[in-house]
Design a protein around this motif. Structure first.
Motif, PDB file in Angstrom:
ATOM      1  N   THR A 182       0.833  -1.196   0.000  1.00 61.45           N
ATOM      2  CA  THR A 182       0.000   0.000   0.000  1.00 61.45           C
ATOM      3  C   THR A 182       0.873   1.254   0.000  1.00 61.45           C
ATOM      4  N   GLU A 183       0.246   2.392  -0.253  1.00 62.25           N
ATOM      5  CA  GLU A 183       0.956   3.665  -0.186  1.00 62.25           C
ATOM      6  C   GLU A 183       1.518   3.891   1.213  1.00 62.25           C
ATOM      7  N   ALA A 184       0.728   3.579   2.233  1.00 69.24           N
ATOM      8  CA  ALA A 184       1.184   3.772   3.619  1.00 69.24           C
ATOM      9  C   ALA A 184       2.389   2.886   3.929  1.00 69.24           C
ATOM     10  N   GLU A 185       2.373   1.636   3.431  1.00 72.51           N
ATOM     11  CA  GLU A 185       3.501   0.729   3.658  1.00 72.51           C
ATOM     12  C   GLU A 185       4.753   1.213   2.924  1.00 72.51           C
ATOM     13  N   ALA A 186       4.583   1.731   1.717  1.00 68.01           N
ATOM     14  CA  ALA A 186       5.718   2.255   0.954  1.00 68.01           C
ATOM     15  C   ALA A 186       6.331   3.450   1.671  1.00 68.01           C
ATOM     16  N   GLN A 187       5.486   4.354   2.123  1.00 70.84           N
ATOM     17  CA  GLN A 187       5.962   5.546   2.827  1.00 70.84           C
ATOM     18  C   GLN A 187       6.673   5.158   4.128  1.00 70.84           C
ATOM     19  N   ASP A 188       6.122   4.202   4.855  1.00 70.42           N
ATOM     20  CA  ASP A 188       6.728   3.740   6.100  1.00 70.42           C
ATOM     21  C   ASP A 188       8.094   3.105   5.836  1.00 70.42           C
ATOM     22  N   MET A 189       8.206   2.328   4.746  1.00 70.18           N
ATOM     23  CA  MET A 189       9.480   1.692   4.427  1.00 70.18           C
ATOM     24  C   MET A 189      10.553   2.736   4.107  1.00 70.18           C
ATOM     25  N   VAL A 190      10.178   3.798   3.401  1.00 69.87           N
ATOM     26  CA  VAL A 190      11.141   4.868   3.103  1.00 69.87           C
ATOM     27  C   VAL A 190      11.600   5.528   4.394  1.00 69.87           C
ATOM     28  N   LYS A 191      10.682   5.798   5.292  1.00 68.75           N
ATOM     29  CA  LYS A 191      11.051   6.437   6.564  1.00 68.75           C
ATOM     30  C   LYS A 191      12.013   5.546   7.360  1.00 68.75           C
ATOM     31  N   LYS A 192      11.786   4.235   7.355  1.00 69.55           N
ATOM     32  CA  LYS A 192      12.699   3.303   8.020  1.00 69.55           C
ATOM     33  C   LYS A 192      14.054   3.279   7.312  1.00 69.55           C
ATOM     34  N   ALA A 193      14.039   3.375   6.008  1.00 72.68           N
ATOM     35  CA  ALA A 193      15.285   3.397   5.240  1.00 72.68           C
ATOM     36  C   ALA A 193      16.098   4.649   5.559  1.00 72.68           C
ATOM     37  N   VAL A 194      15.445   5.789   5.617  1.00 68.44           N
ATOM     38  CA  VAL A 194      16.129   7.047   5.963  1.00 68.44           C
ATOM     39  C   VAL A 194      16.722   6.938   7.363  1.00 68.44           C
ATOM     40  N   ALA A 195      15.971   6.374   8.284  1.00 70.74           N
ATOM     41  CA  ALA A 195      16.462   6.209   9.660  1.00 70.74           C
ATOM     42  C   ALA A 195      17.690   5.300   9.697  1.00 70.74           C
ATOM     43  N   LEU A 196      17.701   4.232   8.893  1.00 72.30           N
ATOM     44  CA  LEU A 196      18.850   3.335   8.869  1.00 72.30           C
ATOM     45  C   LEU A 196      20.085   4.035   8.295  1.00 72.30           C
ATOM     46  N   VAL A 197      19.900   4.824   7.256  1.00 73.25           N
ATOM     47  CA  VAL A 197      21.029   5.575   6.689  1.00 73.25           C
ATOM     48  C   VAL A 197      21.639   6.465   7.765  1.00 73.25           C
ATOM     49  N   LYS A 198      20.781   7.122   8.546  1.00 74.63           N
ATOM     50  CA  LYS A 198      21.270   8.026   9.600  1.00 74.63           C
ATOM     51  C   LYS A 198      21.948   7.266  10.734  1.00 74.63           C
TER      52      LYS A 198
END
Length: 160
Positions: free
Chosen positions: A31-47
């Protein structure tokens, strides 16, 4: 049992099987919500872990991370070079800035331009080959700025 009854029963079985298969395939789309959540987790991992370790996790799905249903992370630097790709690792290291969909839409460039202008948001629609059925389908991607001049994205197919 009459021939007509057997035919009707057979058709009903085929219809129900098709309906169950369609429902199962629809459930496989993120879903759109799952895609957005995955990006936010990805950004957090990069940081938290650093870009190099994060990009490896996005591409290799270390511990099963960053791959759910048909969702995966892909990342590009702003010159168009792929730095992580959760579905097709052989794309990593290639400059795909000029890559176009079947309608001539330079969608990687479009995503990069959008992230440069607003740091995050949805880009699309564009047409992309769905590996599950080998057909081109409408897709859109949620993207956020990553470390430096990079972007992290997850795409989702439009529901039919």
């Amino acid at each position: 049992m009459k021939q007509q009854t057997r035919i009707q029963l057979g058709l009903a079985t085929v219809f129900l099987t098709m309906m169950c298969s369609a429902s199962a395939m629809a459930a496989e789309h993120g879903t759109e919500a799952e895609a957005q959540d995955m990006v936010k987790k990805a950004v957090a991992l990069v940081k938290s872990a650093g870009p190099e370790k994060a990009y490896k996790a996005f591409t290799e799905h270390t511990d099963g991370a960053f791959k759910e249903k048909d969702l995966y992370v892909f990342a590009y630097n702003f010159d168009g070079t792929c730095i992580a790709q959760g579905a097709t690792p052989k794309m990593v290291g290639k400059n795909l800035l000029a890559m176009k969909d079947v309608d001539g839409n330079a969608f990687i460039k479009g995503m990069i331009d959008m992230v440069k202008a607003s740091s995050k948001g949805w880009y699309g629609p564009y047409k992309f080959s769905n590996p599950a059925n080998q057909t081109y389908e409408l897709k859109k991607s949620y993207c956020e700025r990553g470390a430096g001049d990079t972007m992290l994205c997850v795409g989702t197919y439009f529901e039919k």
